[in-house]
Design a protein around this motif. Structure first.
Motif, PDB file in Angstrom:
ATOM      1  N   GLU A  38      -1.531  -0.478  -0.791  1.00 25.10           N
ATOM      2  CA  GLU A  38      -1.405  -0.777  -2.211  1.00 25.10           C
ATOM      3  C   GLU A  38      -2.141   0.289  -3.015  1.00 25.10           C
ATOM      4  O   GLU A  38      -3.206   0.765  -2.601  1.00 25.10           O
ATOM      5  N   THR A  52       1.008   5.512  -3.934  1.00 22.83           N
ATOM      6  CA  THR A  52       0.775   5.342  -5.368  1.00 22.83           C
ATOM      7  C   THR A  52       1.816   6.097  -6.183  1.00 22.83           C
ATOM      8  O   THR A  52       2.377   5.564  -7.152  1.00 22.83           O
ATOM      9  N   TRP A 189       1.501  -6.846 -12.206  1.00 20.34           N
ATOM     10  CA  TRP A 189       0.789  -6.416 -11.006  1.00 20.34           C
ATOM     11  C   TRP A 189      -0.185  -7.517 -10.628  1.00 20.34           C
ATOM     12  O   TRP A 189      -1.195  -7.743 -11.303  1.00 20.34           O
ATOM     13  N   LYS A 191      -2.717  -8.157  -8.007  1.00 20.79           N
ATOM     14  CA  LYS A 191      -3.422  -7.355  -7.013  1.00 20.79           C
ATOM     15  C   LYS A 191      -3.405  -8.055  -5.648  1.00 20.79           C
ATOM     16  O   LYS A 191      -3.665  -9.246  -5.538  1.00 20.79           O
ATOM     17  N   ARG A 194       1.821  -8.038  -5.278  1.00 21.89           N
ATOM     18  CA  ARG A 194       3.057  -7.377  -5.666  1.00 21.89           C
ATOM     19  C   ARG A 194       2.870  -6.578  -6.950  1.00 21.89           C
ATOM     20  O   ARG A 194       2.014  -6.903  -7.775  1.00 21.89           O
ATOM     21  N   ARG A 216       5.417  -4.127  -2.438  1.00 22.62           N
ATOM     22  CA  ARG A 216       4.389  -4.897  -1.757  1.00 22.62           C
ATOM     23  C   ARG A 216       3.740  -4.017  -0.693  1.00 22.62           C
ATOM     24  O   ARG A 216       4.381  -3.113  -0.144  1.00 22.62           O
ATOM     25  N   ALA A 217       2.474  -4.298  -0.385  1.00 22.96           N
ATOM     26  CA  ALA A 217       1.755  -3.573   0.664  1.00 22.96           C
ATOM     27  C   ALA A 217       1.710  -4.424   1.924  1.00 22.96           C
ATOM     28  O   ALA A 217       1.211  -5.556   1.896  1.00 22.96           O
TER      29      ALA A 217
END
Length: 499
Positions: A38, A52, A189, A191, A194, A216-217
């Motif tokens: 993320e 990023t 966002w 945190k 998503r 998504r991370a």
């Protein structure tokens, strides 16, 4: 398993919430993209990492970027030319607006330059040769450079443009809600869960066909693959090679493969012994059977590295060959350097950031053991891992992925130049002088030859344990029409669609 189930439930929740809000309307074209990490911030001065930039690149337009085949692609700049050896004139695109309604113009470029070159800004090094920038008229800016600047195009690429009103009054808001002229805008966002982007109806190249994008991370590659197969994701990064065939033969999934420019290497901390000795660094290079790693871990998809630049990069030196696998040579060099019995060393690496990064780290550790080098493996989640390395806090050796975008010297400017972005682990006055000299050689032929000389010098000095360039493997829903970028940055969604 619990983390993966939580992630899938989160995706389902996003789909349910957005499907149920408001009156009946035509179905949204929405895709979910899973990356390995993320963003720390969406402000372009904070972080320049690919996961990023893939988000920011949907929101902020640069002055110039690349086509899919790595040719310069004018974005907010339409042309640029040298007026004299130190002066460049850049013409800007007409009729473009930011998503907050402000017009894009020369003032926006000037203010964005001031912001992106603030002390501590991650992109400051890419714009270091630019001394001043001034407005000529609404659609023209003039740049003065400190020296003749052969890397001027590189500066245009890293100039993401933001509205002057935000930069002057509320720049802190850029961390969560950057405003740009790009094809999408940030609408949410949460945190750790998503980042949601909606299409920019007024995008200057035309409204995107995909209405909503959810990033998504998901650090674990296996979890990303499972989510794609379950229909809970539409695009995933870094597909493990051993699952590529499974996805490609899936009923609803496919693999998109491209020979990438991402170089996975091991950077030595040369500030203290033993890596301040070139004989030790060379021994480490001889000790690694890179062909075995390529064959057994990547199924032959990687390209073995000899220098920091990819063979397709301008200035790459094809006469410089990778270090061969030679255990006896490695042992001899270690003994000559005073380490006949090897040594212990910290070995830092991430998990889930690059293809098979953990497996590669383990293989390298096992191979080094054959020459008496005993590695203490330290595995970290990529966000915190890289942030620590980027402050110069790691000792020993660290797995890092580097990327040349245009010419063979860009990685040098980031990692090996003493005034660069991350200069902590290597200092070499001769290389500094070479890097500064080649930056002033505007003649393409002469510049290319000088870059080749730098490449040969770097191979001989072995500042890194050179490994390989990975093939980029993406998993996708078969309904998604999308082309992979060769440079791994700014996943292009504007020209994508769902069938």
């Amino acid at each position: 398993m619990r983390a993966w189930l939580s992630g899938v439930l989160g995706i389902l929740l996003v789909l349910t919430v957005y499907a149920s809000n408001g009156p009946a309307a035509p179905a949204l074209k929405q895709i979910v993209i899973l990356q390995s990490a993320e963003p720390k911030s969406l402000d372009p001065i904070v972080e320049g990492l690919s996961h990023t930039i893939n988000v920011i690149g949907q929101v902020l337009d640069p002055l110039v970027w690349f086509t899919h085949d790595l040719k310069a692609d004018p974005r907010l700049a339409v042309s640029w030319r040298n007026l004299d050896s130190l002066t460049w004139e850049v013409k800007l695109r007409q009729g473009v607006k930011f998503t907050n309604g402000e017009p894009f113009n020369a003032e926006a470029v000037v203010e964005s330059f001031k912001y992106l070159t603030k002390p501590g800004a991650v992109r400051r090094a890419q714009l270091a040769a630019w001394e001043t920038i001034e407005r000529v008229d609404d659609l023209t800016v003039r740049v003065k450079t400190r020296v003749p600047d052969a890397r001027f195009l590189f500066g245009l690429i890293w100039m993401d443009i933001m509205p002057p009103s935000v930069l002057k009054s509320n720049p802190d808001s850029l961390a969560d809600r950057p405003i740009g002229t790009g094809p999408y805008k940030v609408v949410e966002w949460v945190k750790g869960e998503r980042i949601v982007l909606d299409a920019n109806d007024g995008y200057w190249r035309g409204r995107p066909k995909i209405d909503r994008v959810v990033f998504r991370a998901v650090p674990e590659a296996s979890a990303r693959v499972a989510a794609l197969r379950a229909g809970q994701a539409d695009l995933i990064v870094n597909v493990p090679p051993d699952t590529a065939d499974l996805l490609d033969k899936g009923t609803n999934t496919k693999v998109v493969s491209i020979s990438g420019l991402r170089n996975v290497t091991i950077i030595f901390d040369t500030r203290t012994p033993p890596f301040n000795d070139a004989r030790v660094r060379k021994a480490m290079n001889y000790a690694i059977d890179k062909e075995s790693i390529n064959r057994n871990i990547f199924g032959g998809r990687a390209v073995i590295q000899a220098t920091p630049s990819h063979p397709l990069t301008f200035g790459h030196n094809p006469t410089v060959k990778p270090y061969p696998y030679d255990l006896e040579k490695a042992k001899s060099l270690l003994a000559e350097a005073g380490y006949p019995n090897g040594f212990e060393v910290e070995f830092h690496h991430p998990t889930g950031r690059w293809l098979k990064d953990v497996e590669v780290a383990q293989a390298v550790g096992g191979m080094l053991a054959k020459i008496g080098v005993r590695t203490r493996l330290s595995t970290g989640e990529y966000g915190t891992f890289f942030a620590t390395w980027a402050k110069g806090d790691f000792k020993g050796m660290t797995m890092i992925g580097t990327l040349n975008l245009i010419d063979a010297d860009q990685v040098i400017g980031l990692f090996l130049y003493s005034k660069g972005t991350w200069p902590f682990y290597w200092r070499d006055p001769k290389l500094d002088a070479m890097y500064e000299r080649v930056g002033e050689i505007v003649d393409r032929g002469k510049r290319g030859q000088f870059l080749k000389e730098m490449e040969a010098y770097l191979n001989d000095q072995a500042p890194w344990l050179f490994l390989y360039f990975q093939t980029d493997l993406y998993g996708a829903n078969k309904r998604l029409r999308w082309r992979a970028p060769a440079n791994e940055l700014r996943i292009s969604l504007w020209d994508s669609d769902l069938e």
